[in-house]
Write an enzyme that holds these catalytic residues in place. Structure first.
Site, PDB file in Angstrom:
ATOM      1  CG  MET A 225     -57.559  12.541 -77.293  1.00 64.00           C
ATOM      2  SD  MET A 225     -59.207  13.131 -77.731  1.00 64.00           S
ATOM      3  CE  MET A 225     -59.805  13.690 -76.133  1.00 64.00           C
ATOM      4  CG  PHE A 226     -58.905   9.345 -72.821  1.00 66.77           C
ATOM      5  CD1 PHE A 226     -59.487  10.141 -71.834  1.00 66.77           C
ATOM      6  CD2 PHE A 226     -59.508   9.268 -74.056  1.00 66.77           C
ATOM      7  CE1 PHE A 226     -60.659  10.834 -72.090  1.00 66.77           C
ATOM      8  CE2 PHE A 226     -60.682   9.948 -74.324  1.00 66.77           C
ATOM      9  CZ  PHE A 226     -61.260  10.736 -73.340  1.00 66.77           C
ATOM     10  CB  SER A 227     -52.287   7.454 -74.186  1.00 67.31           C
ATOM     11  OG  SER A 227     -51.722   8.625 -74.743  1.00 67.31           O
TER      12      SER A 227
ATOM     13  CD  GLU B 163     -53.917  18.747 -76.771  1.00 66.26           C
ATOM     14  OE1 GLU B 163     -54.018  17.994 -77.767  1.00 66.26           O
ATOM     15  OE2 GLU B 163     -54.459  18.490 -75.685  1.00 66.26           O
ATOM     16  CB  ALA B 164     -47.111  18.570 -80.932  1.00 64.28           C
TER      17      ALA B 164
ATOM     18  CB  CYS C  63     -59.486  -0.810 -75.413  1.00 66.45           C
ATOM     19  SG  CYS C  63     -60.976  -1.016 -76.408  1.00 66.45           S
TER      20      CYS C  63
ATOM     21  CB  CYS D 145     -57.531  -2.139 -78.486  1.00 66.03           C
ATOM     22  SG  CYS D 145     -58.856  -3.263 -78.945  1.00 66.03           S
TER      23      CYS D 145
ATOM     24  CB  CYS E 183     -62.507  -2.024 -79.797  1.00 61.62           C
ATOM     25  SG  CYS E 183     -62.541  -3.530 -78.789  1.00 61.62           S
TER      26      CYS E 183
HETATM   27  P1  ADP Z   1     -53.639  12.601 -72.870  1.00 59.77           P
HETATM   28  O1  ADP Z   1     -52.810  13.846 -72.721  1.00 59.77           O
HETATM   29  O2  ADP Z   1     -52.887  11.494 -73.581  1.00 59.77           O
HETATM   30  O3  ADP Z   1     -54.994  12.837 -73.486  1.00 59.77           O
HETATM   31  P2  ADP Z   1     -53.948  12.812 -69.992  1.00 59.77           P
HETATM   32  O4  ADP Z   1     -52.554  12.931 -69.459  1.00 59.77           O
HETATM   33  O5  ADP Z   1     -54.734  14.064 -70.142  1.00 59.77           O
HETATM   34  O6  ADP Z   1     -53.903  12.010 -71.394  1.00 59.77           O
HETATM   35  O7  ADP Z   1     -54.826  11.835 -69.082  1.00 59.77           O
HETATM   36  C1  ADP Z   1     -54.378  10.566 -68.682  1.00 59.77           C
HETATM   37  C2  ADP Z   1     -55.289  10.065 -67.564  1.00 59.77           C
HETATM   38  O8  ADP Z   1     -56.603   9.885 -68.062  1.00 59.77           O
HETATM   39  C3  ADP Z   1     -54.910   8.713 -66.991  1.00 59.77           C
HETATM   40  O9  ADP Z   1     -53.958   8.813 -65.969  1.00 59.77           O
HETATM   41  C4  ADP Z   1     -56.243   8.202 -66.460  1.00 59.77           C
HETATM   42  O10 ADP Z   1     -56.435   8.539 -65.107  1.00 59.77           O
HETATM   43  C5  ADP Z   1     -57.282   8.938 -67.257  1.00 59.77           C
HETATM   44  N1  ADP Z   1     -58.044   8.081 -68.177  1.00 59.77           N
HETATM   45  C6  ADP Z   1     -59.343   8.263 -68.498  1.00 59.77           C
HETATM   46  N2  ADP Z   1     -59.752   7.361 -69.415  1.00 59.77           N
HETATM   47  C7  ADP Z   1     -58.680   6.566 -69.699  1.00 59.77           C
HETATM   48  C8  ADP Z   1     -58.462   5.445 -70.578  1.00 59.77           C
HETATM   49  N3  ADP Z   1     -59.426   4.969 -71.367  1.00 59.77           N
HETATM   50  N4  ADP Z   1     -57.236   4.882 -70.600  1.00 59.77           N
HETATM   51  C9  ADP Z   1     -56.260   5.377 -69.799  1.00 59.77           C
HETATM   52  N5  ADP Z   1     -56.400   6.409 -68.965  1.00 59.77           N
HETATM   53  C10 ADP Z   1     -57.589   7.027 -68.898  1.00 59.77           C
HETATM   54 ZN    ZN Z   2     -60.621  -3.110 -77.448  1.00 62.37          ZN
END
Ligand code: ADP
Ligand code: ZN
Length: 199
Positions: A11-13, A83-84, A139, A171, A174
């Site tokens: 998530m958040f990547s 969300e596959a 992270c 990471c 952590c």
């Molecule tokens: P995913 O679909 O993988 O959950 P999103 O595309 O919804 O990711 O969101 C990515 C965005 O989230 C990044 O561009 C960034 O702005 C934000 N973000 C928030 N927290 C983090 C984090 N810990 N690492 C990287 N990006 C983050």
């Molecule tokens: Zn870490």
């Protein structure tokens, strides 16, 4: 000719971001695009995929992988699936069928679960895909590249839809599989040190 592109990571990547970027470019190239997400994921919106940065794209919610085939318009050339990891193994057959029939299929999903285990059906999807992109988050503990989705609430359910604050990116060093006992330890340590502070 059709093919499968997989986007995976925690998530958040930026998986949804990357999926939307590719689909927008396909639209600019005047391809017919359809976007699907599982109905289970109602976090933000019923008919849109939404990134953590609030970038949005219209989508159709489906209850199963098979429903993607049922809702497919014959003119559609590019299919995005977000969300596959919520679709289970049937997604493999559906993605293959679409690619075999000449469609470009772009699939995004979590590759590991809250315990750090491979999250079905992503491992198999990666194996049958023509192209794989692994995205990493940052992270929130140490700032290094993060491949894990850390669960912050105490639950043993594999699927626990992310309420705000329920997950964070961590990471390898952590990450704590499952619910982070560290939180409790930190709390205990604070309690202890305050007890030993001389007054
Ligand atoms: P995913 O679909 O993988 O959950 P999103 O595309 O919804 O990711 O969101 C990515 C965005 O989230 C990044 O561009 C960034 O702005 C934000 N973000 C928030 N927290 C983090 C984090 N810990 N690492 C990287 N990006 C983050
Ligand atoms: Zn870490």
């Amino acid at each position: 000719m059709g093919w499968i592109e997989a986007i995976c990571g925690p998530m958040f990547s930026g998986k949804s971001e990357e999926l939307i970027r590719r689909l927008r470019r396909a639209s600019i190239a005047r391809k017919q695009v359809q976007v699907f997400k599982p109905a289970i994921d109602t976090r933000y919106s019923g008919d849109e995929i939404v990134t953590h940065d609030d970038v949005r794209m219209g989508s159709e919610s489906v209850n199963s992988a098979e429903e993607i085939l049922a809702k497919l318009h014959w003119r559609t050339q590019v299919i995005g699936i977000d969300e596959a990891n919520f679709f289970g193994q049937p997604l493999l057959e559906v993605a293959n069928q679409l690619a075999d029939s000449g469609k470009r299929v772009i699939v995004a999903g979590l590759d590991t679960d809250y315990m750090g285990r491979p999250f079905p059906p992503m491992p198999d999807l990666l194996a049958i895909a023509e192209s794989i992109t692994k995205t990493l988050a940052i992270c929130v503990r140490c700032g290094n590249p993060a491949k894990h989705t850390q669960r912050l609430v105490d639950s043993d359910e594999l699927i626990l839809i992310g309420a705000t604050g329920a997950y964070e990116a961590r990471c390898r060093a952590c990450f704590e599989p499952g619910f982070p006992r560290q939180e409790l330890l930190d709390f205990a340590a604070i309690g202890q040190s305050s007890a030993t502070v001389p007054d």
